[in-house]
Design an enzyme around this catalytic site. Structure first.
Site, short mmCIF file in Angstrom:
data_model
loop_
_atom_site.label_atom_id
_atom_site.label_comp_id
_atom_site.label_asym_id
_atom_site.label_seq_id
_atom_site.Cartn_x
_atom_site.Cartn_y
_atom_site.Cartn_z
N GLU A 26 -15.76 0.10 -27.80
CA GLU A 26 -14.77 -0.85 -27.21
C GLU A 26 -14.75 -2.14 -27.59
O GLU A 26 -13.89 -3.04 -27.31
CB GLU A 26 -15.43 -1.02 -25.43
CG GLU A 26 -15.24 0.32 -24.78
CD GLU A 26 -15.63 0.02 -23.24
OE1 GLU A 26 -14.71 -0.06 -22.52
OE2 GLU A 26 -17.10 0.15 -23.06
N HIS A 83 0.91 -1.33 -0.26
CA HIS A 83 0.00 0.10 -0.07
C HIS A 83 0.85 1.09 0.00
O HIS A 83 0.46 2.35 -0.56
CB HIS A 83 -0.90 0.05 1.29
CG HIS A 83 -1.94 -1.18 1.07
ND1 HIS A 83 -2.77 -1.69 2.11
CD2 HIS A 83 -2.68 -1.39 -0.18
CE1 HIS A 83 -3.67 -2.54 1.51
NE2 HIS A 83 -3.56 -2.51 0.34
N ARG A 86 -6.82 -8.32 -21.21
CA ARG A 86 -5.92 -7.13 -20.88
C ARG A 86 -5.24 -7.46 -19.33
O ARG A 86 -4.66 -6.55 -18.93
CB ARG A 86 -6.96 -6.03 -20.78
CG ARG A 86 -7.81 -5.90 -19.87
CD ARG A 86 -9.01 -4.86 -19.96
NE ARG A 86 -8.83 -3.66 -19.22
CZ ARG A 86 -9.66 -2.58 -19.17
NH1 ARG A 86 -10.76 -2.43 -20.03
NH2 ARG A 86 -9.29 -1.67 -18.48
N ARG A 107 -15.10 7.13 -14.30
CA ARG A 107 -15.55 5.82 -14.54
C ARG A 107 -16.56 5.81 -13.09
O ARG A 107 -16.22 5.54 -12.16
CB ARG A 107 -14.19 5.18 -14.35
CG ARG A 107 -13.58 4.89 -15.42
CD ARG A 107 -12.36 4.19 -15.11
NE ARG A 107 -11.80 3.48 -16.47
CZ ARG A 107 -10.74 4.15 -16.94
NH1 ARG A 107 -10.07 4.98 -16.34
NH2 ARG A 107 -10.07 3.68 -17.92
N CYS A 133 -10.86 7.65 -24.74
CA CYS A 133 -10.48 7.54 -23.21
C CYS A 133 -9.93 6.45 -22.79
O CYS A 133 -9.63 6.53 -21.68
CB CYS A 133 -11.82 7.83 -22.58
SG CYS A 133 -12.91 6.50 -23.09
N ASP A 184 -10.26 -1.85 -23.91
CA ASP A 184 -10.92 -2.88 -24.19
C ASP A 184 -11.11 -3.22 -25.71
O ASP A 184 -11.14 -4.53 -26.08
CB ASP A 184 -12.76 -2.81 -23.68
CG ASP A 184 -12.63 -3.21 -22.34
OD1 ASP A 184 -12.05 -4.30 -21.82
OD2 ASP A 184 -13.31 -2.44 -21.56
C1 PEP Z 1 -11.29 1.30 -22.22
O1 PEP Z 1 -11.70 -0.12 -22.20
O2 PEP Z 1 -10.43 1.73 -23.00
C2 PEP Z 1 -11.85 1.85 -21.29
C3 PEP Z 1 -11.72 3.28 -21.10
O3 PEP Z 1 -12.72 1.60 -20.13
P1 PEP Z 1 -12.27 0.66 -18.96
O4 PEP Z 1 -10.59 1.04 -18.78
O5 PEP Z 1 -12.81 1.31 -17.64
O6 PEP Z 1 -12.73 -0.51 -19.22
MG MG Z 2 -13.63 -0.44 -21.14
#
Ligand code: PEP
Ligand code: MG
Length: 874
Positions: A715, A475, A749, A585, A786, A739
């Site tokens: 995505e 942490h 991922r 988010r 994003c 994604d």
């Molecule tokens: C993504 O998938 O690029 C995204 C921004 O969403 P998250 O990373 O929250 O899944």
């Molecule tokens: Mg995503």
């Protein structure tokens, strides 16, 4: 020789919670109670319309319909109190409850007021069973003068709970209607570490039942974090999950889902550690250099200062009776818990997510019955409360340090923190060293440091941190990263010894290469100082321009927005010069709670985020859970491949109630013109149309004149391929490259083995991004990004070259990305990129070429960290 003498069993006396007529359970007109399916106990026919707590304890579960609750006694026995029979159907009508899950109660505290007439008319009976649901660990004996049919006064002794002997396996009884068992394979990459262990405990408490993990011959009750961690479970281990009690089936489903679903990378410190552990070995040092693991990257120059470990000097023996001292310890635990609760709420409200998660883990440790039980044992043997707690924690710290798992070893700092905080509460004079007494800009060297100490270090603004112990996933490492404080961990005990010879001398901390250099030569020092200075100046220059809009050399405006998880981050984003919030988010607002935040709580947070951003737009994504993102209170079915299962908007349409609360909260903010709602994991236009229709219905109900913009995330490949269709029904599109890369390349991922290959610069991913931009062109539907690629050292430029109009990045990257945009000739890179993509090219080659091109034509090197002008570090 083991001690075979039987200790005195732990007992708890329950007092009558109301004036009532006593009814034996077998006379209750409900077979579930009469046949003791849930456990033994007694029923009360009320003679008054209030019910009080029968003992001290904590409310661990409260039915949504308020008619039943589970009280965990201070000794750990679960007691279900069920107000009336079939009262669930009243949906809470006529029942006022005065406690909530997590409320600590004392004997005699009011739990319920109820309308006796209404309940008598509308429910099957007012008869109120008190059931010992942890009957595998406890039995109950009615008090001597309690006879069935007799009237008992409120507060009179009712029955005694007696703990069964230690030989009885905790929480496990073969057979029994309410015991459920499932065999699972642990999917958590770092094994069962503190955070999922705390979540497991949360599931047990939320359902008021017992969860036991069984691995080989070993068992651990989820109530005890130390017992869970003691199982040393690793990814791939097969184990049995056993749930017993009221909601055992639901609890088992949630527990199994938790253990079989990999964690989100940002949630999982282990993710970093495993990849680093696999690839990083700490080279041995010499008298001039010491090496360690990079816990937080950066470069720093400064004098070495040793942070002394606080010694806790306490009186060994107690002066008062064991009961008094035991109560003092429990009172101190409650007081520390209250402080933690306040700190957690504050950290969450201010968006300090890492800190809140860490404090929650501390709360879970503090609640561990095993720690309390062992401390009480020391107290019985004549020791003081502070001594007892110090000894018990010292033992656990030593065990964790010796653990094979680096991840568990890293948790020792957290236990040290709890040890120090509680001992200091019990004996304020105990901490005799460890005070912070240093000038700003020092490189702090310590054997270990607790999270609280690190937070306190903020006052003296150190330039860097070197730890003999710890790890990249501790942490402390998380907090250092959140602060941009360069930090090396696991440097070994030798660092303290070498440090002793160089105390106060200037050193170089290179937390890119993992080295601490003692007494560097003047030339080396000059070179590093220059690097630090250049980066510092570059960051200052970039920051000066950060609030200006960014245009490329060929005058294409690019908005640089920020990705945030809460209010504090959005404030930081505004200060960093973000042109808006490109992604909030919202799932982080839903995580680490026992239930979904209600309308008012959500509205307040969304409004604060809007307020913090001046006149800039804010994109808030609707709840995106499923797969790697889980909520304790939303039991998702365990499916073979959660990443391809019901997640994102697919899930929300199945939980229309959750979606409605969120949409209403969003529609309540002002001004609505600045709010943009974004829908995750969209695969077809119909999904977005359905959300728009729902917004329309709610907006009409709320008499709203305006509507927020509505956008879709791109995505999944299906969305990119149909971007032209989506652009017809969306006000904007935002590409989630994290994604999109995973689904296009079929590379998880979360899989550290594939991390090097799951690159957004793969031509297939870039082609889908290109299709998205082209599909949306001409439809007045802007396209942003994003995902992490927007802030990636090279990929951001490729995205701009493909025609993306907005990049949403970490707040700390805003200034640097804007600076890069200003140096970029978009059209030139676009031509070059398309030429490269016409060749058979892989992502690694493309990355190299982009880097070279940016160095050559844009002469930009984007700084990765930005610690502020006052510190001699980057
Ligand atoms: C993504 O998938 O690029 C995204 C921004 O969403 P998250 O990373 O929250 O899944
Ligand atoms: Mg995503």
């Amino acid at each position: 020789m083991p001690d075979t003498a039987d200790p005195e069993p732990v007992q708890t006396l329950l007092h009558a919670p109301m004036k009532a007529v006593l009814v034996p359970l077998d006379q209750v007109p409900d077979p579930v109670f009469a046949q003791q399916t849930m456990g033994p106990g007694i029923a009360l026919e009320p003679l008054e319309a209030q019910l009080f707590s029968p003992c001290d304890g904590e409310i661990v579960h409260l039915a949504r319909t308020r008619h039943a609750l589970t009280l965990k006694t201070d000794q750990g026995c679960d007691l279900l109190i069920h107000l009336g029979l079939d009262t669930v159907d009243l949906e809470g009508e006529g029942i006022t409850v005065h406690v909530a899950p997590g409320t600590r109660v004392r004997r005699g505290d009011l739990l319920w007021d109820f309308d006796a007439d209404l309940l008598a008319c509308r429910a099957l009976s007012l008869m109120t069973p008190l059931i010992v649901t942890s009957s595998d660990q406890w039995r109950c004996e009615l008090s001597n003068d309690t006879r069935p049919g007799s009237v008992i006064e409120r507060g009179a002794p009712l029955m005694t709970l007696i703990a069964l002997s230690a030989g009885t396996p905790a929480g496990v009884v073969e057979g029994g209607n309410s015991e459920y068992r499932e065999q699972v394979t642990l999917a958590l990459a770092a094994g069962l570490h503190a955070r999922p262990a705390a979540r497991l405990r949360g599931i047990a408490r939320q359902h008021g039942c017992t969860i036991v993990l069984e691995h080989g011959e070993h068992q651990a009750d989820a109530a005890s974090l130390t017992a869970l961690l003691g199982l040393s479970l690793r990814q791939g281990d097969t184990l049995a999950v056993i749930a017993r009690g009221t909601n055992a089936a639901a609890a088992l489903g949630e527990a199994a889902a938790l253990l079989t679903t990999p964690e989100a990378a940002e949630d999982d410190p282990a993710h970093d550690e495993l990849s680093e552990e696999a690839s990083t070995t700490v080279p041995a040092g010499d008298d001039t250099t010491c090496h360690g693991l990079v816990a937080s990257p950066g470069l720093a120059v400064g004098p070495l200062v040793r942070l002394a470990h606080a010694r806790l000097e306490v009186d060994e023996d107690r002066e008062e009776s064991a009961e008094e001292v035991g109560s003092q310890l429990q009172a101190a635990i409650r007081a520390l818990n209250d402080t933690l609760v306040t700190d957690i709420e504050q950290a969450r409200a201010e968006g300090r997510r890492e800190e809140a998660d860490i404090l929650e883990a501390h709360q879970a440790w503090l609640d561990d019955p095993a720690l309390l039980g062992e401390s009480l044992g020391h107290i019985q043997a004549g020791r003081s409360a502070a001594f007892a707690w110090r000894e018990v924690l010292e033992q656990r710290i030593a065990e964790l340090r010796q653990s094979q798992s680096q991840l568990l070893a890293a948790r020792a700092d957290d236990l040290r923190d709890l040890q120090t905080r509680l001992v200091t509460l019990l004996a304020p004079e105990a901490a005799v060293a460890g005070q912070l007494d240093m000038a700003p800009g020092a490189i702090v060297v310590a054997e270990e440091i607790t999270p609280s100490q690190l937070l306190a270090l903020d006052q003296v603004a150190p330039a860097g941190l070197c730890l003999a112990g710890g790890g990249t996933t501790s942490h402390v490492a998380l907090l250092a990263r959140a602060r941009g404080l360069p930090c090396l961990a696991a440097m070994g005990a030798g660092v303290m010894e070498i440090m002793g010879r160089h105390d106060g001398a200037t050193a170089i901390l290179d937390a890119q290469k993992g080295a601490l250099t003692f007494r560097p030569g003047p030339e080396q020092l000059d070179a590093v100082r220059e690097q630090v200075e250049q980066a510092r100046v570059r960051a200052i220059v970039e920051r000066r321009m950060a609030h200006e809009p960014a245009r490329t050399q060929d005058s294409v405006p690019i908005e640089v927005c920020a990705n945030v998880a809460g209010v504090e981050e959005s404030r930081a984003a505004f200060e960093a010069g973000a042109d808006g919030i490109g992604l909030l988010r919202s799932e982080f607002i839903f995580m680490a709670r026992h239930e979904a935040p209600d309308h008012d709580t959500q509205r307040e947070i969304y409004q604060q985020v809007l307020d913090s951003m001046g006149s800039h737009p804010v994109i808030i994504r609707t709840l995106d859970v499923g797969a790697d993102k889980q909520l304790n209170y939303l039991a998702l079915p365990a499916v073979p491949n959660p990443a391809l299962g019901t997640r994102g908007i697919r899930l929300m349409t199945r939980h229309q109630d959750l979606l409605d609360v969120q949409l209403r909260a969003l529609l309540s903010v002002t001004p609505l013109e600045r709010l943009h709602i974004m829908v995750p994991m969209v695969t077809e236009a119909a999904e977005l149309v359905a959300v728009r229709e729902r917004i329309e219905t709610l907006a009409l109900e709320m008499n709203l004149e305006k509507r927020p913009a509505l956008g879709a995330m791109i995505e999944v490949p299906a969305a990119a391929l149909c971007a032209d269709q989506l652009a017809r029904v969306a006000d904007f599109l935002s590409i989630g490259t994290n994604d999109l890369t995973q689904y296009t390349l079929a590379m998880d991922r979360e899989d550290p083995d594939l991390a090097g290959r799951a690159d957004v610069l793969h031509p297939a991913v870039l082609r889908l991004i290109d299709m998205t931009v082209k599909g949306a062109a001409g439809r007045q539907c802007p396209v942003g990004v994003c995902g992490a690629a927007a802030g990636d050292q090279q990929a951001w430029a490729a995205l701009v070259a493909l025609g993306v109009e907005e990049l949403s990045v970490e707040p700390a990257r805003v200034a640097a990305i804007k600076a890069g945009i200003r140096k970029l000739d978009r059209a030139a890179l676009s031509r070059q990129l398309r030429a490269w993509l016409d060749e058979p090219i892989d992502s690694a080659t493309l990355r190299q070429r982009l880097e070279q091109w940016l160095n050559e034509y844009a002469s930009t090197s984007i700084t990765t960290t930005d610690r502020g002008a006052s510190r001699d570090a980057i």
